[in-house]
Design an enzyme around this catalytic site. Structure first.
Site, PDB file in Angstrom:
ATOM      1  N   SER A 139      33.623  40.334  37.433  1.00 48.78           N
ATOM      2  CA  SER A 139      34.913  39.650  37.550  1.00 48.78           C
ATOM      3  C   SER A 139      35.378  39.573  38.994  1.00 48.78           C
ATOM      4  O   SER A 139      36.226  38.749  39.329  1.00 48.78           O
ATOM      5  CB  SER A 139      35.977  40.384  36.716  1.00 48.78           C
ATOM      6  N   GLU A 164      34.002  31.672  32.514  1.00 51.30           N
ATOM      7  CA  GLU A 164      33.784  30.984  33.784  1.00 51.30           C
ATOM      8  C   GLU A 164      32.292  31.007  34.108  1.00 51.30           C
ATOM      9  O   GLU A 164      31.696  32.082  34.202  1.00 51.30           O
ATOM     10  CB  GLU A 164      34.572  31.667  34.904  1.00 51.30           C
ATOM     11  N   HIS A 196      31.460  34.860  33.474  1.00 53.48           N
ATOM     12  CA  HIS A 196      32.586  35.779  33.456  1.00 53.48           C
ATOM     13  C   HIS A 196      33.399  35.594  32.182  1.00 53.48           C
ATOM     14  O   HIS A 196      34.179  34.648  32.062  1.00 53.48           O
ATOM     15  CB  HIS A 196      33.469  35.570  34.689  1.00 53.48           C
ATOM     16  N   ASN A 251      41.232  34.845  38.005  1.00 56.29           N
ATOM     17  CA  ASN A 251      41.698  36.048  38.703  1.00 56.29           C
ATOM     18  C   ASN A 251      42.264  35.740  40.082  1.00 56.29           C
ATOM     19  O   ASN A 251      43.170  36.431  40.554  1.00 56.29           O
ATOM     20  CB  ASN A 251      40.574  37.082  38.812  1.00 56.29           C
TER      21      ASN A 251
END
Length: 288
Positions: free
Chosen positions: A120, A153, A141, A191
């Site tokens: 991540s 992702e 991800h 993120n």
């Protein structure tokens, strides 16, 4: 690379077990590798429990549950991943450990197979540098909990091939996810946006002297969020959020990326959210 029939998952903690569950439900023969058979059986029990709950809720037929459970094979031997078409790494979020694993996977897994990392916060390009065939390395991800969160992702590293990216994308879609393609940048998409945003929310707790309940209400009813920021950090895990924050801050040196002291103190105290029963809120053990 042809049709994907067999998926390997290395690391069967909460995230890896969730990915393995997605794979078997999608119809893939799945090889799950853990360092001990006890950890592997713990993961199998967790997966089978979640499948049973789906049967009880009427979202999965009993025969489908049995078929899915039968597609999972556990091992402690990395060599048993040799025939996998795609291998997804979900081990500890430490670069050295991932580099060592990918070097081993290159030796073991057949040349045409895709090697994916579920990192991540680390650089997929840097992980891919552990192998002599970086074109077959991509990021996949998933978000926690993997069986419930719809997004994955698909991260293109500097030398990822189009074929590897599209194979990973198709696997994510077959798992029932909504995959997106992006390039390898710190934090990828979600993120990079969410970590500093949640940090801002926690800072507002102290600056505005608002309660977690009122902050969550404000963001749900004032900004249309489906879940308040304190609820979300509790669900993700305060330690997980702090770790991701620190990794992004190290790469970008943007002050908003750094975890607020309040979160660091909670993590140090073992007050990690839902998984420990206490974070911004207190949870019954049955809520887990």
């Amino acid at each position: 690379m042809g049709e994907v029939r067999t998926v390997g998952v290395v690391g069967l903690g909460a995230m890896g077990a969730g990915i393995a569950q997605l794979a078997i439900e999608a119809g893939y023969d799945t090889v799950g590798r853990e360092v001990t058979s006890e950890l592997g059986e713990t993961a199998r029990g967790r997966i089978e429990l979640f499948l049973t709950r789906k049967v009880e809720k009427g979202t999965l037929a009993a025969e489908e549950r049995a078929a899915a459970a039968g597609r999972l094979r556990l091992t402690t031997d990395l060599d048993e991943l040799s025939e996998c078409d795609v291998v997804i790494e979900a081990i500890v979020e430490e670069l050295d450990a991932k580099l060592a694993l990918f070097a081993e996977l290159e030796r073991i897994v057949r040349p045409g197979a895709v090697l994916a990392t579920n990192t991540s916060a680390l650089s997929v390009t840097q992980i891919a540098a552990a192998v002599s065939t970086p074109e077959r390395v991509v990021g996949m991800h998933f978000f926690n909990p993997a069986p419930l969160m719809p997004l994955v992702e698909i991260v293109r590293a500097l030398r990822s091939s189009d074929e590897a990216v599209e194979t990973a994308y198709e696997v994510g879609a077959r798992m029932g996810k909504s995959p997106i393609r992006c390039h390898d940048t710190p934090g990828f998409v979600v993120n990079r946006i969410l970590i500093p945003l949640l940090n801002d929310c926690v800072r507002v707790l102290d600056e505005a002297r608002v309660t977690p309940e009122d902050l969550d209400t404000a963001m749900k009813h004032g900004a249309g969020w489906p879940m308040g920021p304190c609820e979300l950090v509790d669900l993700v895990g305060i330690d997980v959020h702090v770790h991701a924050s620190e990794a992004l801050y190290e790469k970008l040196r943007e002050p908003r990326m750094a975890s607020p002291p309040r979160l660091v103190a909670m993590a140090n105290a073992g007050q990690l959210g839902r998984k420990t029963g206490r974070g911004f809120y207190t949870y019954d053990s049955s809520e887990g």
